[in-house]
Design an enzyme around this catalytic site. Sequence first.
Site, short mmCIF file in Angstrom:
data_model
loop_
_atom_site.label_atom_id
_atom_site.label_comp_id
_atom_site.label_asym_id
_atom_site.label_seq_id
_atom_site.Cartn_x
_atom_site.Cartn_y
_atom_site.Cartn_z
N ARG A 19 0.79 -1.23 0.00
CA ARG A 19 0.00 0.00 0.00
C ARG A 19 0.82 1.28 0.00
O ARG A 19 0.28 2.37 -0.21
CB ARG A 19 -1.00 -0.03 1.16
CG ARG A 19 -2.19 -0.93 0.83
CD ARG A 19 -2.94 -1.37 2.06
NE ARG A 19 -3.46 -0.23 2.78
CZ ARG A 19 -3.96 -0.33 4.02
NH1 ARG A 19 -3.97 -1.50 4.64
NH2 ARG A 19 -4.42 0.74 4.63
N GLN A 79 12.52 -13.86 6.29
CA GLN A 79 11.29 -14.65 6.22
C GLN A 79 10.86 -14.68 4.75
O GLN A 79 10.49 -13.64 4.19
CB GLN A 79 10.18 -14.00 7.08
CG GLN A 79 8.94 -14.87 7.13
CD GLN A 79 7.70 -14.14 7.66
OE1 GLN A 79 7.56 -12.93 7.48
NE2 GLN A 79 6.80 -14.88 8.28
N GLY A 145 -6.69 -7.19 16.61
CA GLY A 145 -6.96 -8.31 17.51
C GLY A 145 -7.59 -7.76 18.79
O GLY A 145 -7.17 -6.73 19.30
N GLU A 159 -8.24 -12.50 16.75
CA GLU A 159 -8.10 -11.68 15.54
C GLU A 159 -9.48 -11.36 14.97
O GLU A 159 -10.42 -12.15 15.12
CB GLU A 159 -7.26 -12.42 14.50
CG GLU A 159 -5.79 -12.56 14.89
CD GLU A 159 -5.14 -11.22 15.21
OE1 GLU A 159 -5.10 -10.35 14.33
OE2 GLU A 159 -4.70 -11.03 16.35
N TYR A 374 34.44 25.97 -5.56
CA TYR A 374 34.35 24.75 -6.36
C TYR A 374 34.76 25.05 -7.80
O TYR A 374 34.28 26.03 -8.38
CB TYR A 374 32.89 24.27 -6.31
CG TYR A 374 32.60 22.96 -7.00
CD1 TYR A 374 33.41 21.84 -6.79
CD2 TYR A 374 31.50 22.84 -7.85
CE1 TYR A 374 33.11 20.64 -7.41
CE2 TYR A 374 31.19 21.64 -8.46
CZ TYR A 374 32.00 20.54 -8.25
OH TYR A 374 31.71 19.35 -8.86
C1 UD1 Z 1 -1.42 -7.76 14.13
C2 UD1 Z 1 -1.92 -8.57 15.33
C3 UD1 Z 1 -3.21 -7.95 15.83
C4 UD1 Z 1 -2.97 -6.50 16.18
C5 UD1 Z 1 -2.38 -5.74 15.01
C6 UD1 Z 1 -1.96 -4.36 15.45
C7 UD1 Z 1 -1.23 -10.87 14.97
C8 UD1 Z 1 -1.65 -12.21 14.56
N1 UD1 Z 1 -2.16 -9.93 14.91
O1 UD1 Z 1 -2.39 -7.91 13.11
O2 UD1 Z 1 -3.71 -8.66 16.96
O3 UD1 Z 1 -4.19 -5.90 16.60
O4 UD1 Z 1 -1.21 -6.41 14.52
O5 UD1 Z 1 -1.62 -3.59 14.36
O6 UD1 Z 1 -0.11 -10.69 15.38
N2 UD1 Z 1 4.82 -9.62 9.70
C9 UD1 Z 1 5.88 -10.35 9.25
N3 UD1 Z 1 5.66 -11.57 8.71
C10 UD1 Z 1 4.44 -12.13 8.63
C11 UD1 Z 1 3.34 -11.38 9.09
C12 UD1 Z 1 3.56 -10.14 9.62
O7 UD1 Z 1 7.02 -9.89 9.32
O8 UD1 Z 1 4.35 -13.26 8.16
C13 UD1 Z 1 5.05 -8.31 10.28
C14 UD1 Z 1 4.49 -7.18 9.43
O9 UD1 Z 1 5.49 -6.60 8.61
C15 UD1 Z 1 4.05 -6.16 10.46
C16 UD1 Z 1 3.69 -7.01 11.67
O10 UD1 Z 1 4.34 -8.25 11.51
O11 UD1 Z 1 5.13 -5.30 10.82
C17 UD1 Z 1 2.19 -7.21 11.82
O12 UD1 Z 1 1.66 -7.88 10.71
P1 UD1 Z 1 0.24 -7.52 10.10
O13 UD1 Z 1 -0.03 -8.40 8.97
O14 UD1 Z 1 0.15 -6.05 9.89
O15 UD1 Z 1 -0.70 -7.97 11.30
P2 UD1 Z 1 -2.16 -7.44 11.58
O16 UD1 Z 1 -3.12 -8.23 10.79
O17 UD1 Z 1 -2.21 -5.98 11.47
#
Ligand code: UD1
Length: 452
Positions: A19, A79, A145, A159, A374
């Site tokens: 985004r 990852q 969450g 979630e 310069y």
């Molecule tokens: C997550 C939380 C949610 C919380 C929210 C707050 C979980 C399962 N959920 O949801 O409870 O309310 O954040 O904003 O943790 N990331 C990785 N690898 C992955 C997935 C995510 O590095 O496989 C990193 C993303 O870059 C990001 C962070 O983890 O920095 C959160 O991931 P995102 O997908 O934004 O989680 P949310 O669905 O927002």
Amino acid sequence: MTKAPDCLAVVLAAGEGTRMKSARPKVLHAVAGRSMLAHVLAGVMEAGADRLAVVVGPDRADVSAEVLRLAPQARVFEQRDRLGTAHAALRAREALADGCGELLVVFADTPLIRPQTYAALRKALQEGATVAVLGFEARDPTGYGRLLREGGELVAIREQKDASEAERAVTLCNAGVMAIAGAQALALLELVGNDNAQKEFYLTDVVALARAAGQKAVVVLAPEDEVMGVNDRVQLAAAETAMQTRLREAAMRAGVTMIAPQTTFMSFDTQLARDVVIEPHVFFGPGVRVDEGAVIHASSHLEQAHVGAGASVGPFARLRPGAQIGAKAKIGNFVEIKASDIGEGAAVSHLTYLGDATVGARANIGAGTITCNYDGFDKFRTHIGAGAFIGSNSALVAPVTIGDGAYVGSGSVVTQSVAPDSLAIARGRQVEKPGWAFEFRESHAGKPKVRP
Ligand code: UD1
Ligand code: MG
């Protein structure tokens, strides 16, 4: 006092989505003059994390480079597949397997979380919790969450996509950041499965798993503005606004006057001493220090510069990297200074460029003075002695030295050094032809004027 346990911070910086619509990875976008990743790394380090592991997306050499620039001791893990936040944290398994007193799992796209807040999560562990979750009251909880409590205790995080209607009504939400007691951290993370609506390994499941093992989970509350995450440029601008407000308020509470604080733009490291006055529309890039009582007049732009006590800068001045302005010196309007030392009480009042120069104490640099530093290939230095006087509209062709107390006549192009206390004049000598103008007009009398 017992020593706080050692702390490992795992920073999740992978899986960023699309985004931002940017060639640059999200976590390298800047807030208040440094990347969001830098804010988070600095925050956890200030909260006492002594070891750092950062999980980055595939082929993100740029993110790894930024991590190592900011924290050379950090370990970087990759990852490849975006399988959820617990999966991401487990990519740092090698760091986790070394053991730690406490584990902090944080996100690299929440640049506003304060060091004290990370520290509060650690403190909750020291007070007996196995898991401490950062929570906030959401104005609109959609997408977050939900923190589910029973009798005041945190029992689970649900979630959005897995929540029932009743659970969705809960407004206490998970900010994402979590602290886990080191002794249990790896085992708990390994128990996380992916039996949920998104088929992801949720970090948030750690809460219910800890509870099932008879351990305690708690919520540490933070204001919603502090936990704001950034997913697009609109949210990036919102984070910038919130950070600017924080920086301005801290400066004002420390004794700085800002006439129109909402128009002052600061960097994360801007240092403004007591009784500094900032007029409207001033921009501070990184690396600026302004000493006591100095005034930065309206519409000035400063970066990597130092302004001495009682000095006056602007309006409309530009201080570029390496500008060192002495105490009580005056830098006036439309003056640009780069990599130059301006001595105490010196005056550079109007329309001037000084680059790679030293200016002695109390020297006066006339309007329109330019250092020609310069030649298209190399940069050269100009030395102007204490008490020297440079007449207006002079060009000083570097390398050149103007001695202490010397004068340079206005409009000079100075290519050779000037001895102390001498006068140098380097311009065409004035000639005067008496009556020339009168005769010229007479000879053209009655002739129609050609309009341009
Ligand atoms: C997550 C939380 C949610 C919380 C929210 C707050 C979980 C399962 N959920 O949801 O409870 O309310 O954040 O904003 O943790 N990331 C990785 N690898 C992955 C997935 C995510 O590095 O496989 C990193 C993303 O870059 C990001 C962070 O983890 O920095 C959160 O991931 P995102 O997908 O934004 O989680 P949310 O669905 O927002
Ligand atoms: Mg998110």
